[in-house]
Design an enzyme around this catalytic site. Structure first.
Site, mmCIF file in Angstrom:
data_model
loop_
_atom_site.group_PDB
_atom_site.id
_atom_site.type_symbol
_atom_site.label_atom_id
_atom_site.label_comp_id
_atom_site.label_asym_id
_atom_site.label_seq_id
_atom_site.Cartn_x
_atom_site.Cartn_y
_atom_site.Cartn_z
ATOM 1 N N ARG A 88 0.989 -1.244 0.033
ATOM 2 C CA ARG A 88 0.045 0.038 -0.083
ATOM 3 C C ARG A 88 0.720 1.251 -0.115
ATOM 4 O O ARG A 88 0.369 2.410 -0.526
ATOM 5 C CB ARG A 88 -0.744 0.088 1.214
ATOM 6 N N ARG A 151 -11.910 -9.039 8.217
ATOM 7 C CA ARG A 151 -10.857 -10.303 7.755
ATOM 8 C C ARG A 151 -10.326 -11.068 8.769
ATOM 9 O O ARG A 151 -10.380 -12.274 8.706
ATOM 10 C CB ARG A 151 -9.810 -9.567 6.902
ATOM 11 N N HIS A 175 -2.456 0.301 8.812
ATOM 12 C CA HIS A 175 -3.227 -0.557 7.733
ATOM 13 C C HIS A 175 -2.225 -0.838 6.866
ATOM 14 O O HIS A 175 -2.549 -0.422 5.569
ATOM 15 C CB HIS A 175 -4.366 0.320 7.246
#
Ligand SMILES: NC(=O)c1ccc[n+]([C@@H]2O[C@H](COP(=O)([O-])OP(=O)(O)OC[C@H]3O[C@@H](n4cnc5c(N)ncnc54)[C@H](O)[C@@H]3O)[C@@H](O)[C@H]2O)c1
Length: 311
Positions: A88, A151, A175
């Site tokens: 990310r 999740r 994150h």
């Protein structure tokens, strides 16, 4: 109640779909920079209204922020998603400029909006939106922990063979594949510790699978996931617009809580009509606190990259 979703891509459109189905607002605007895409998705979604039975009015806009005026909650999903093999964090160069500009444009037309940041790297994008806008900290919320926690519960329920809805499990920290912290010690199955049902090795695997949950999907899909991210954003919007005061792990600015300050990172917060209203202290043990400090160091070094970019 008016909600704007910026970015009519996979996550933005799914989030808009969920918001409409739940009738979380009277007016829903989808805005994208790509000509016609937001108008097209808005029209397609409106054509589900009689089938699904909602009366939210959805409109699309190609980069015309005047149409977003009076927004109560804005969701920013604009930017590029990762491809297989990418982290990310690698998205920062492109997404930083987009998130900063979009935040400014939204606030120009809706100075009282609560802003939800979804674009990655989400913790740093939340920090950027907060520092560049000067908004009160409770009105900028990064969404990542709600998804990661969902999740976590999925992988736990698969390992236990139980209903995911009977599980409680929270992921805090950054994150990112290596920065998130699934709190295995605090996970419960109808109020009893999950550790009573799963051996240490299985629980460790659940934690590891959770951390790379997004990367696993990116490998399968060729881009990042959208159903669970879209549903996670809608759950956050719901707690705001219905003033539910739910506790969600969200990326917010810390001022000494959890031993950190001048950073936006995931911690449990109460979410209501004012945005995030209170940070909840989960009383981490020494090991969890150390993991949180390490995660904060990684997020902070990503924030430092902002200084090297022209945004
Ligand atoms: N926080 C999370 O939990 C989470 C989960 C999944 C995805 N994401 C992130 O969300 C972002 C969007 O993912 P996606 O899969 O929907 O991507 P996507 O490519 O499907 O959609 C992104 C959309 O943003 C639009 N866009 C780009 N620049 C814009 C601008 N300046 N103004 C308005 N719109 C603009 C694009 O035209 C595109 O339609 C990515 O950064 C992804 O990494 C975050």
């Amino acid at each position: 109640m008016k909600v704007t979703v910026v970015g009519a891509g996979a996550v933005g459109a799914t989030c808009a779909d969920n918001i409409a189905r739940k009738e979380l607002c009277d007016e829903l605007v989808i805005l994208d920079i790509k000509e016609g895409i937001a108008e097209g998705k808005a029209m397609d979604l409106m054509q589900t209204a009689t089938l699904l039975g909602f009366d939210t009015k959805i409109t699309g806009s190609t980069n015309d922020y005047a149409k977003t005026a009076g927004t109560d909650v804005a969701v920013i999903t604009s930017g590029i998603p990762r491809k297989p093999g990418m982290t990310r964090e690698e998205l920062i160069g492109i997404n930083a400029g987009i998130v900063k500009t979009v935040t400014k444009n939204i606030l120009q037309h809706s100075p009282n909006a609560i802003i939800i940041i979804v674009s990655n790297p989400m913790d740093t994008m939340t920090y950027l939106a907060l520092t560049s806008s000067g908004l009160p900290k409770n009105r900028i919320i990064g969404m990542g922990g709600i998804l990661d926690s969902s999740r976590f519960k999925f992988y736990m329920s698969t390992a236990m063979g139980c209903a995911a809805t009977d599980l409680q499990g929270v992921v805090i920290g950054g994150h990112g594949d290596t920065t998130m912290i699934p709190l295995a010690r605090l996970a419960t199955y109808q109020g009893t510790p999950v550790a009573n049902y799963l051996d240490a090795e299985t629980l460790k695997k659940v934690v590891a699978d959770t951390m790379v949950g997004g990367a696993t999907l990116t490998g399968l899909l060729g881009t990042s996931a959208w159903y669970a991210p879209g549903a996670a954003v809608a759950a956050l919007v719901e707690s705001i617009v219905r003033n539910e005061k739910k506790i969600f792990p969200c990326c917010v600015q810390l001022d000494g809580e959890y031993g950190q300050k001048d950073i936006c990172i995931g911690v449990p917060v109460v979410v209501g009509k004012n945005g995030w209203e209170k940070i909840v202290d989960y009383k981490l043990n020494e090991e969890e606190q150390a993991a949180f400090a390490k995660s904060a160091t990684a997020v902070r070094s990503m924030n430092d990259v902002l200084k090297t970019l022209e945004v």
